[in-house]
Design a protein around this motif. Structure first.
Motif, PDB file in Angstrom:
ATOM      1  N   LEU A   1     -36.239  42.538  21.842  1.00  0.00           N
ATOM      2  CA  LEU A   1     -37.678  42.714  22.084  1.00  0.00           C
ATOM      3  C   LEU A   1     -38.554  42.330  20.836  1.00  0.00           C
ATOM      4  CD1 LEU A   1     -37.253  46.295  23.804  1.00  0.00           C
ATOM      5  CD2 LEU A   1     -37.029  44.348  24.656  1.00  0.00           C
ATOM      6  N   ASP A   2     -38.091  41.530  20.135  1.00  0.00           N
ATOM      7  CA  ASP A   2     -38.892  40.950  18.925  1.00  0.00           C
ATOM      8  C   ASP A   2     -40.264  40.381  19.624  1.00  0.00           C
ATOM      9  OD1 ASP A   2     -37.679  41.274  16.312  1.00  0.00           O
ATOM     10  OD2 ASP A   2     -36.177  40.723  17.290  1.00  0.00           O
ATOM     11  N   HIS A   3     -41.171  40.222  18.387  1.00  0.00           N
ATOM     12  CA  HIS A   3     -42.325  39.314  18.747  1.00  0.00           C
ATOM     13  C   HIS A   3     -42.183  38.105  17.830  1.00  0.00           C
ATOM     14  CE1 HIS A   3     -44.668  42.928  20.177  1.00  0.00           C
ATOM     15  NE2 HIS A   3     -45.338  42.199  20.885  1.00  0.00           N
ATOM     16  N   VAL A   4     -41.702  38.234  16.648  1.00  0.00           N
ATOM     17  CA  VAL A   4     -41.555  37.157  15.905  1.00  0.00           C
ATOM     18  C   VAL A   4     -40.212  36.439  16.055  1.00  0.00           C
ATOM     19  CG1 VAL A   4     -41.993  36.199  13.324  1.00  0.00           C
ATOM     20  CG2 VAL A   4     -43.433  38.359  14.371  1.00  0.00           C
ATOM     21  N   LYS A   5     -40.368  35.245  16.412  1.00  0.00           N
ATOM     22  CA  LYS A   5     -39.009  34.352  16.368  1.00  0.00           C
ATOM     23  C   LYS A   5     -38.328  34.248  15.206  1.00  0.00           C
ATOM     24  CE  LYS A   5     -36.984  30.178  18.564  1.00  0.00           C
ATOM     25  NZ  LYS A   5     -37.077  28.970  19.240  1.00  0.00           N
TER      26      LYS A   5
ATOM     27  N   TRP B   1     -22.728  35.468  20.307  1.00  0.00           N
ATOM     28  CA  TRP B   1     -23.075  35.649  21.658  1.00  0.00           C
ATOM     29  C   TRP B   1     -24.498  35.040  21.985  1.00  0.00           C
ATOM     30  CZ3 TRP B   1     -21.399  40.285  19.398  1.00  0.00           C
ATOM     31  CH2 TRP B   1     -22.481  41.078  19.115  1.00  0.00           C
ATOM     32  N   THR B   2     -24.822  34.767  23.379  1.00  0.00           N
ATOM     33  CA  THR B   2     -26.176  34.133  23.693  1.00  0.00           C
ATOM     34  C   THR B   2     -27.329  35.367  23.733  1.00  0.00           C
ATOM     35  OG1 THR B   2     -25.113  32.887  25.355  1.00  0.00           O
ATOM     36  CG2 THR B   2     -27.232  33.101  25.501  1.00  0.00           C
ATOM     37  N   HIS B   3     -28.405  34.807  22.886  1.00  0.00           N
ATOM     38  CA  HIS B   3     -29.478  35.532  22.661  1.00  0.00           C
ATOM     39  C   HIS B   3     -30.731  35.026  23.497  1.00  0.00           C
ATOM     40  CE1 HIS B   3     -27.728  37.749  19.323  1.00  0.00           C
ATOM     41  NE2 HIS B   3     -26.794  36.460  19.128  1.00  0.00           N
ATOM     42  N   VAL B   4     -31.462  36.005  24.194  1.00  0.00           N
ATOM     43  CA  VAL B   4     -32.641  35.381  24.978  1.00  0.00           C
ATOM     44  C   VAL B   4     -33.781  36.308  24.613  1.00  0.00           C
ATOM     45  CG1 VAL B   4     -31.463  34.577  26.751  1.00  0.00           C
ATOM     46  CG2 VAL B   4     -32.336  36.892  26.920  1.00  0.00           C
ATOM     47  N   SER B   5     -35.008  36.104  24.793  1.00  0.00           N
ATOM     48  CA  SER B   5     -36.113  36.652  24.480  1.00  0.00           C
ATOM     49  C   SER B   5     -37.337  35.911  24.834  1.00  0.00           C
ATOM     50  CB  SER B   5     -36.324  36.919  22.988  1.00  0.00           C
ATOM     51  OG  SER B   5     -37.393  37.952  22.860  1.00  0.00           O
ATOM     52  N   ASP B   6     -38.550  36.598  25.249  1.00  0.00           N
ATOM     53  CA  ASP B   6     -39.990  35.977  25.614  1.00  0.00           C
ATOM     54  C   ASP B   6     -40.740  36.379  24.552  1.00  0.00           C
ATOM     55  OD1 ASP B   6     -40.306  38.603  26.183  1.00  0.00           O
ATOM     56  OD2 ASP B   6     -40.699  38.403  28.307  1.00  0.00           O
ATOM     57  N   LEU B   7     -40.335  37.092  23.444  1.00  0.00           N
ATOM     58  CA  LEU B   7     -41.080  37.415  22.473  1.00  0.00           C
ATOM     59  C   LEU B   7     -42.123  38.216  22.631  1.00  0.00           C
ATOM     60  CD1 LEU B   7     -40.699  33.963  20.353  1.00  0.00           C
ATOM     61  CD2 LEU B   7     -39.290  36.247  20.012  1.00  0.00           C
ATOM     62  N   LYS B   8     -42.132  39.103  23.469  1.00  0.00           N
ATOM     63  CA  LYS B   8     -43.189  39.675  23.943  1.00  0.00           C
ATOM     64  C   LYS B   8     -43.210  41.418  23.545  1.00  0.00           C
ATOM     65  CE  LYS B   8     -44.577  37.028  28.151  1.00  0.00           C
ATOM     66  NZ  LYS B   8     -44.685  37.274  29.645  1.00  0.00           N
ATOM     67  N   GLY B   9     -42.188  41.748  22.848  1.00  0.00           N
ATOM     68  CA  GLY B   9     -42.169  43.063  22.160  1.00  0.00           C
ATOM     69  C   GLY B   9     -41.619  44.126  23.277  1.00  0.00           C
ATOM     70  N   TRP B  10     -42.325  44.890  23.508  1.00  0.00           N
ATOM     71  CA  TRP B  10     -42.012  45.918  24.510  1.00  0.00           C
ATOM     72  C   TRP B  10     -42.293  45.765  25.829  1.00  0.00           C
ATOM     73  CZ3 TRP B  10     -38.567  49.607  23.599  1.00  0.00           C
ATOM     74  CH2 TRP B  10     -38.392  50.263  22.323  1.00  0.00           C
ATOM     75  N   LYS B  11     -43.060  44.584  25.809  1.00  0.00           N
ATOM     76  CA  LYS B  11     -43.428  43.922  27.230  1.00  0.00           C
ATOM     77  C   LYS B  11     -42.386  43.003  27.757  1.00  0.00           C
ATOM     78  CE  LYS B  11     -48.420  45.321  26.865  1.00  0.00           C
ATOM     79  NZ  LYS B  11     -48.126  46.426  28.072  1.00  0.00           N
ATOM     80  N   ASN B  12     -41.254  42.789  27.077  1.00  0.00           N
ATOM     81  CA  ASN B  12     -40.403  41.918  27.336  1.00  0.00           C
ATOM     82  C   ASN B  12     -40.039  42.135  29.004  1.00  0.00           C
ATOM     83  OD1 ASN B  12     -37.526  41.041  28.068  1.00  0.00           O
ATOM     84  ND2 ASN B  12     -37.657  40.090  26.059  1.00  0.00           N
TER      85      ASN B  12
ATOM     86  N   ASN C   1     -37.190  51.395  27.571  1.00  0.00           N
ATOM     87  CA  ASN C   1     -38.425  52.111  26.796  1.00  0.00           C
ATOM     88  C   ASN C   1     -37.705  52.541  25.627  1.00  0.00           C
ATOM     89  OD1 ASN C   1     -37.083  54.482  27.501  1.00  0.00           O
ATOM     90  ND2 ASN C   1     -38.781  55.300  28.078  1.00  0.00           N
ATOM     91  N   ALA C   2     -36.405  52.313  25.083  1.00  0.00           N
ATOM     92  CA  ALA C   2     -35.784  52.530  23.882  1.00  0.00           C
ATOM     93  C   ALA C   2     -34.633  51.826  23.457  1.00  0.00           C
ATOM     94  CB  ALA C   2     -35.534  54.147  23.669  1.00  0.00           C
ATOM     95  N   VAL C   3     -34.449  51.190  22.452  1.00  0.00           N
ATOM     96  CA  VAL C   3     -33.239  50.312  22.062  1.00  0.00           C
ATOM     97  C   VAL C   3     -32.735  51.041  20.772  1.00  0.00           C
ATOM     98  CG1 VAL C   3     -34.282  48.273  22.814  1.00  0.00           C
ATOM     99  CG2 VAL C   3     -35.043  49.193  20.413  1.00  0.00           C
ATOM    100  N   PRO C   4     -31.301  51.026  20.577  1.00  0.00           N
ATOM    101  CA  PRO C   4     -30.386  49.969  21.640  1.00  0.00           C
ATOM    102  C   PRO C   4     -30.406  50.629  22.937  1.00  0.00           C
ATOM    103  CG  PRO C   4     -29.180  51.258  20.213  1.00  0.00           C
ATOM    104  CD  PRO C   4     -30.431  51.532  19.713  1.00  0.00           C
ATOM    105  N   ALA C   5     -30.140  49.729  23.867  1.00  0.00           N
ATOM    106  CA  ALA C   5     -29.907  50.178  25.407  1.00  0.00           C
ATOM    107  C   ALA C   5     -28.834  49.074  26.012  1.00  0.00           C
ATOM    108  CB  ALA C   5     -31.047  50.404  26.190  1.00  0.00           C
ATOM    109  N   ASN C   6     -27.885  49.470  26.760  1.00  0.00           N
ATOM    110  CA  ASN C   6     -27.279  48.301  27.385  1.00  0.00           C
ATOM    111  C   ASN C   6     -26.734  48.589  28.874  1.00  0.00           C
ATOM    112  OD1 ASN C   6     -24.777  49.769  27.078  1.00  0.00           O
ATOM    113  ND2 ASN C   6     -24.489  48.969  24.849  1.00  0.00           N
TER     114      ASN C   6
END
Length: 374
Positions: free
Chosen positions: A303-307, A321-332, A341-346
């Motif tokens: 849930l990052d913004h900055v790559k 392991w594999t990592h993905v993101s759209d770099l939209k933070g909480w709006k991922n 709506n909270a991290v960590p979560a799995n």
């Protein structure tokens, strides 16, 4: 007052609240927030207000502790007044009309907010919550003093007292919150409180509470957020198929959840800025090393913004392991799909794509994996 009289008074109060809270907003007039915080030396102060998904913030100049905000809302909304370092933090509700705030930086638990009906109602309710925190704050200050004095005996005693007081406060606050929601189905304050407690563990009760609310509250912006969250969480309960998605990896390659079919995969939501996430990474790395060859995979959604921050955290924590993101933070988009709506979560997903467990941490994850691979 006998029981019958008390019930009648409650019903009348509810009716009055309904008409007070839901009269048409005078959007042309808007709101004016006038405040004075004694001892406030900041040159600026901020007022954020809105829903969880549509929060906006205004800035006001501070002159001798006084400030003014002006704006307009279409419906009553939660707000928070705060300064740069959060030494001032006041929870409130915002509605069109005149609102006053008075207090001191030396007593942030006693800042007074008054204004339209919903503003006053929230202030009264919030004061109950603040009162539960005062004993915890007192013990925390004692613990901090013991730490600064390097008094190990006092530190041990105050730490135990602090933990006990904090646990009690958490229960007291939860009881006050639930009682308020049940007793004020016509209030937008109840919607604001309910949207924070809806989870996969209380979906049935949350749905009942939401369905008991007045239609005007249900159709408000806050009400729509509750409805959306209930719908989202209903689609990701344990036992259901995990929603499909595709997102870009840190190497800018598309990764689909469907590519993990036939394997157990832990869908892990985290962020470089999340302290508890980073603290959990060594445990997760240990489990991955133990069970990866047996078919255990981890797919991490950031849930990052900055790559650059994201990449740096992956390298620092040695996460293979594999990592993905759209770099939209909480709006991922994947985070929203899974109601995070909270991290960590799995979410632990089996080879057929079904969610078999959620929010496994430390020994809980290791125990679950040991059940799969005895």
């Amino acid at each position: 007052m006998n029981k019958k009289t008390a019930v009648t008074a409650t019903l009348l109060s509810g009716a009055l609240l309904f008409f007070s809270f839901h009269k048409p907003a005078d959007n042309k007039k808007g709101f004016v927030v006038k405040g004075h915080i004694r001892g406030l030396t900041d040159s600026a102060i901020y007022l954020a207000y809105g829903t969880l998904g549509t929060m906006k913030a205004d800035t006001a100049r501070v002159v001798n502790g006084s400030f003014v905000f002006k704006g307009s809302v279409k419906e009553p909304l939660y707000g928070m007044l705060f300064n740069k370092n959060y030494s001032v933090k006041v929870d409130m509700f915002v509605d069109n009309g005149a609102i006053t705030i008075n207090g001191s930086v030396d007593s942030v638990y006693d800042v007074k907010v008054s204004g339209p009906a919903v503003v006053n109602e929230f202030a009264k309710y919030n004061q109950q919550l603040l009162d539960t925190r005062k004993p915890v704050q007192t013990i925390y200050e004692q613990m901090l003093a013991a730490y600064k004095a390097n008094d190990s005996v006092a530190l041990k005693t105050t730490r135990a007292a602090f933990d006990s007081a904090r646990n009690l406060q958490t229960k007291q606050a939860a009881d006050i919150q639930m009682a308020y929601i049940k007793q004020h189905p016509h209030s937008p304050v109840s919607a604001w409180e309910l949207v924070h407690i809806v989870s996969d563990k209380n979906l049935e009760e949350s749905s009942r509470l939401f369905n008991a609310m007045d239609k005007t509250v249900q159709q408000s912006s806050l009400g729509q957020e509750i409805a959306t969250r209930i719908k989202t969480l209903s689609s990701i309960v344990t036992g259901k198929q995990a929603p499909a998605f595709t997102q870009q990896s840190v190497q800018n390659q598309p990764v689909s959840l469907s590519s993990y079919a036939g394997k157990y995969v832990l869908l892990e939501f985290w962020a470089s800025w999340c302290g508890p996430c980073r603290a959990e990474n060594p445990n997760l790395r240990k489990d991955y090393q133990q069970y990866h060859q047996k078919g255990f995979e981890v797919l991490a959604v950031s849930l990052d913004h900055v790559k650059e921050n994201w990449e740096k955290a992956i390298a620092q924590d040695s996460l293979p392991w594999t990592h993905v993101s759209d770099l939209k933070g909480w709006k991922n988009e994947v985070g929203q799909l899974y109601g995070v709506n909270a991290v960590p979560a799995n979410f632990l997903i089996d080879p057929s794509g079904k969610i078999i467990a959620q929010n496994l941490r430390g020994e809980a994850l290791n125990k679950k994996l040991a059940e799969i691979w005895p």
